[in-house]
Design a protein around this motif. Structure first.
Motif, mmCIF file in Angstrom:
data_model
loop_
_atom_site.group_PDB
_atom_site.id
_atom_site.type_symbol
_atom_site.label_atom_id
_atom_site.label_comp_id
_atom_site.label_asym_id
_atom_site.label_seq_id
_atom_site.Cartn_x
_atom_site.Cartn_y
_atom_site.Cartn_z
ATOM 1 N N ILE A 102 0.031 -23.783 -58.011
ATOM 2 C CA ILE A 102 -0.371 -23.108 -58.598
ATOM 3 C C ILE A 102 -0.417 -21.374 -58.900
ATOM 4 C CG2 ILE A 102 -2.366 -21.758 -60.132
ATOM 5 C CD1 ILE A 102 -3.812 -24.591 -59.091
ATOM 6 N N ASP A 103 0.218 -20.753 -57.327
ATOM 7 C CA ASP A 103 0.189 -19.193 -57.711
ATOM 8 C C ASP A 103 1.241 -19.220 -57.596
ATOM 9 O OD1 ASP A 103 1.027 -20.179 -55.816
ATOM 10 O OD2 ASP A 103 0.343 -19.215 -53.687
ATOM 11 N N SER A 104 3.171 -19.880 -57.396
ATOM 12 C CA SER A 104 4.217 -20.146 -57.645
ATOM 13 C C SER A 104 4.577 -20.018 -59.533
ATOM 14 C CB SER A 104 5.110 -20.622 -57.291
ATOM 15 O OG SER A 104 4.745 -20.818 -55.915
ATOM 16 N N LEU A 105 3.545 -20.562 -59.985
ATOM 17 C CA LEU A 105 3.965 -21.057 -61.233
ATOM 18 C C LEU A 105 3.503 -20.130 -62.034
ATOM 19 C CD1 LEU A 105 3.947 -22.755 -63.641
ATOM 20 C CD2 LEU A 105 2.144 -23.239 -63.667
ATOM 21 N N ILE A 106 2.252 -18.609 -62.044
ATOM 22 C CA ILE A 106 1.666 -17.887 -62.354
ATOM 23 C C ILE A 106 2.609 -16.865 -62.718
ATOM 24 C CG2 ILE A 106 -0.109 -15.923 -62.311
ATOM 25 C CD1 ILE A 106 -2.354 -18.159 -61.646
ATOM 26 N N ARG A 107 2.967 -17.152 -60.901
ATOM 27 C CA ARG A 107 4.354 -15.518 -61.141
ATOM 28 C C ARG A 107 5.634 -15.902 -61.495
ATOM 29 N NH1 ARG A 107 3.327 -11.748 -56.617
ATOM 30 N NH2 ARG A 107 6.099 -11.616 -56.713
ATOM 31 N N GLU A 108 6.024 -17.275 -61.779
ATOM 32 C CA GLU A 108 7.201 -17.540 -62.421
ATOM 33 C C GLU A 108 7.340 -16.936 -63.505
ATOM 34 O OE1 GLU A 108 9.858 -21.114 -63.426
ATOM 35 O OE2 GLU A 108 9.365 -20.991 -61.233
ATOM 36 N N TYR A 109 6.375 -17.835 -64.358
ATOM 37 C CA TYR A 109 5.540 -17.721 -65.527
ATOM 38 C C TYR A 109 5.314 -15.935 -66.100
ATOM 39 C CZ TYR A 109 3.182 -18.248 -70.732
ATOM 40 O OH TYR A 109 3.188 -17.646 -71.179
ATOM 41 N N LEU A 110 4.850 -15.155 -64.967
ATOM 42 C CA LEU A 110 4.356 -13.758 -65.550
ATOM 43 C C LEU A 110 5.473 -13.045 -65.432
ATOM 44 C CD1 LEU A 110 1.135 -13.104 -63.786
ATOM 45 C CD2 LEU A 110 0.870 -13.360 -66.163
ATOM 46 N N HIS A 111 6.307 -13.550 -64.556
ATOM 47 C CA HIS A 111 7.922 -12.586 -64.064
ATOM 48 C C HIS A 111 8.588 -13.413 -65.344
ATOM 49 C CE1 HIS A 111 11.682 -11.546 -62.498
ATOM 50 N NE2 HIS A 111 11.015 -10.652 -61.475
#
Length: 565
Positions: A226-235
């Motif tokens: 989840i944390d990687s998903l959020i960062r990738e999406y927001l990036h």
């Protein structure tokens, strides 16, 4: 119902992550989080998909499989010997099956509307006390300039990530102001938006999951962590995230890791009472200090709350202006006073009695409580048993009120549940309870109370022996270990952590009739509560109906509250 089935699944996954450390390896955790993400996406888009039975069946199937793996025969037969890699593989297969349902939902919705229209009403982040979407319960006066200033700061300036703190005393309207900005069309058009509220007892994993569910525009999930998903999406997007109610520098250090610097002009809004925290979190951006309402705006807010669109009696204007001014420009105080005035006759003499009172916020809250009908007082005070920042499900609260005997039917035409819902609506109209979410039919789905109101509620509930919130009176485990037995001896209802229930010296525990239990990692309620021989109502927060425990000849089902005869 499909929503409840998904909610059961999500809460079970949370429970596994919290209590099954021996099985939750890195690979298993990845798959559990993946399933949780699928459930969050389905829940977020449920109302737009016509075949809700399909979603319900998928959620229930996943729930039953998870139960088997972690709480059923599989655990006892294989859990201690079978490699966790095999468990991770089986969970991955389950995640893929659930992903198929997610794909069907997303494909349908994409065919009916744009992604932006799908997620105009995002989910509420964490077990928070604030809904993201404004409701008819919120009426804000005098913040037009603040809204324009904040929107301009968010839209203009550097392409680098900036944080805008909104600072002000409790009850001044920080969260409400953030809601208005968050839902402004220019903000929705420009940013991918998300919202999360930080409770004092926060968990970064839960925050990440709720943030993911709230992000506008996230209609499909293909990643696992989840944390990687959020960062990738927001990036890859220009984003705006609201981080509501930051109460410490450490909380900011924990949560800021979710937000990447992407040179897209992304922004973070932070609300806090603490100026030192605001100064700590800002990145080359000024702090927005909330201002108190002036006399004119105070009167306009009071008038709107009491009279709505109706004409107000001109003879009440001078005394009403005096009452509004006496609230010191604090919106919460004005709303509470308006809640009193709206329930009494529009009589100048009665209004003069209100004006004669001390208008400090604490006094106003006490005045609001004193003006409650007798049948509402225990219902209101009982909310003190729920933790700070807890978003309270109305179904649970109603069941508890009924189990405690607080609700009586005024006529044969209404059930006790309907009567209790009317009680709650009355408390909302008086601004003592906040609506965080409503159902499609307009009924309240979840609620909370402002933390300042809760402070009064905790004190008064203990004073009147309605319920004792042990964690508020004794905030550290060491204090509770030494003083809980002495503290509870005069109380029949308590709110306590599962850690507290494991304390050995409950010499006066035989008289306790009600326990609201707040789970803590490593501690379980089953077996421990057997020492409470008079126990009649047990409610365990944030837990699934995983275990039935036979106590005193009765069966208690966790996350349910039973009035035992």
């Amino acid at each position: 119902m499909a929503y409840e089935a998904l909610d059961n699944l999500k809460q079970t996954l949370d429970l596994i992550l919290e209590y099954h450390d021996n099985l939750v390896t890195h690979s298993v955790k990845q798959e559990i989080l993946s399933i949780g993400v699928q459930a969050a996406v389905l829940q977020l888009n449920l109302k737009h998909y016509p075949n809700k039975e399909k979603i319900r069946e998928a959620a229930n199937t996943a729930y039953e499989i998870i139960q088997y793996f972690f709480f059923g025969e599989y655990l006892s037969d294989c859990g201690s010997t079978e490699p966790t890699a095999i468990l991770a593989k089986k969970l991955r297969e389950l995640a893929q099956r659930l992903q198929s349902t997610v794909g069907d939902v997303v494909d349908y919705i994409k065919g009916k509307a744009s992604v932006s229209s799908i997620t105009d009403s995002p989910a509420v982040g964490s077990s928070s006390r604030s809904a993201i979407t404004s409701s008819e319960d919120d009426f804000v006066v005098g913040v037009d300039k603040d809204v324009k200033v904040i929107i301009n700061r968010l839209l203009e300036g550097s392409t680098r990530l900036r944080v805008l703190p909104i600072v002000g005393t409790g009850g001044i309207g920080k969260t409400t102001l953030a809601k208005i900005v968050y839902n402004d069309p220019s903000i929705i058009k420009t940013f991918k938006c998300g919202w999360v509220t930080i409770s004092q007892d926060y968990n970064i994993g839960t925050i990440a999951l709720h943030l993911l569910a709230s992000i506008k525009g996230m209609s499909a999930v293909r990643k696992i962590l989840i944390d990687s998903l959020i960062r990738e999406y927001l990036h890859n997007n220009r984003y705006l995230i609201v981080v509501d109610d930051i109460c410490s520098k450490k909380a900011w250090d924990d949560v800021k890791m979710l937000f990447p610097e992407n040179d897209e002009g992304s922004r973070i809004m932070v609300t806090t009472r603490l100026q030192d925290v605001a100064a700590y979190v800002r990145y080359s951006s000024s702090i927005h200090m909330m201002r108190l309402l002036d006399a004119r705006d105070s009167w306009n807010l009071l008038k709107q709350k009491v009279f709505g669109d109706e004409d107000f009696p001109i003879e009440l204007e001078d005394i009403g202006t005096k009452i509004a001014k006496g609230c010191g420009g604090l919106p919460l105080a004005i709303l509470l006073v308006a809640g009193i005035l709206s329930k009494i006759l529009k009589s100048r003499n009665l209004w003069k009695k209100i004006a004669a009172n001390d208008t400090q916020l604490e006094t106003i809250i006490g005045l609001s409580y004193n003006h409650l009908p007798n049948h509402l007082k225990p219902c209101f005070l009982y909310i003190a048993g729920f933790p700070e920042d807890q978003e309270i499900r109305v179904t649970e609260l109603v069941n508890l009120w009924i189990s405690e005997g607080f609700v009586t039917s005024s006529s044969g035409s209404k059930s006790l549940e309907e009567e209790a819902e009317d009680y709650l609506e009355d408390l909302v109209e008086r601004s003592l309870v906040l609506v965080t979410n409503r159902k499609f039919d307009g009924k309240i789905k979840s609620c909370s109370i402002h933390d300042i109101v809760r402070e009064f509620c905790v004190r008064q509930a203990a004073k009147e022996k309605v319920i004792l919130s042990i964690m508020d009176y004794l905030p550290t485990p060491i204090l509770r270990k030494h003083f809980v037995p002495r503290l509870i001896k005069d109380h029949h209802r308590i709110s306590a952590s599962s850690y507290d229930l494991h304390l050995k010296d409950y010499v006066h525990s035989s008289h306790i009739r009600t326990i609201i239990c707040i789970p803590k990692k490593g501690y379980r309620s089953e077996g421990v509560v057997e020492k409470f021989s008079s126990l009649r109502v047990l409610h365990v927060l944030r837990r699934q109906r995983l275990v039935n425990s036979r106590i005193n000849g009765h069966v208690f089902s966790y996350l349910s509250c039973l009035a035992l005869m």
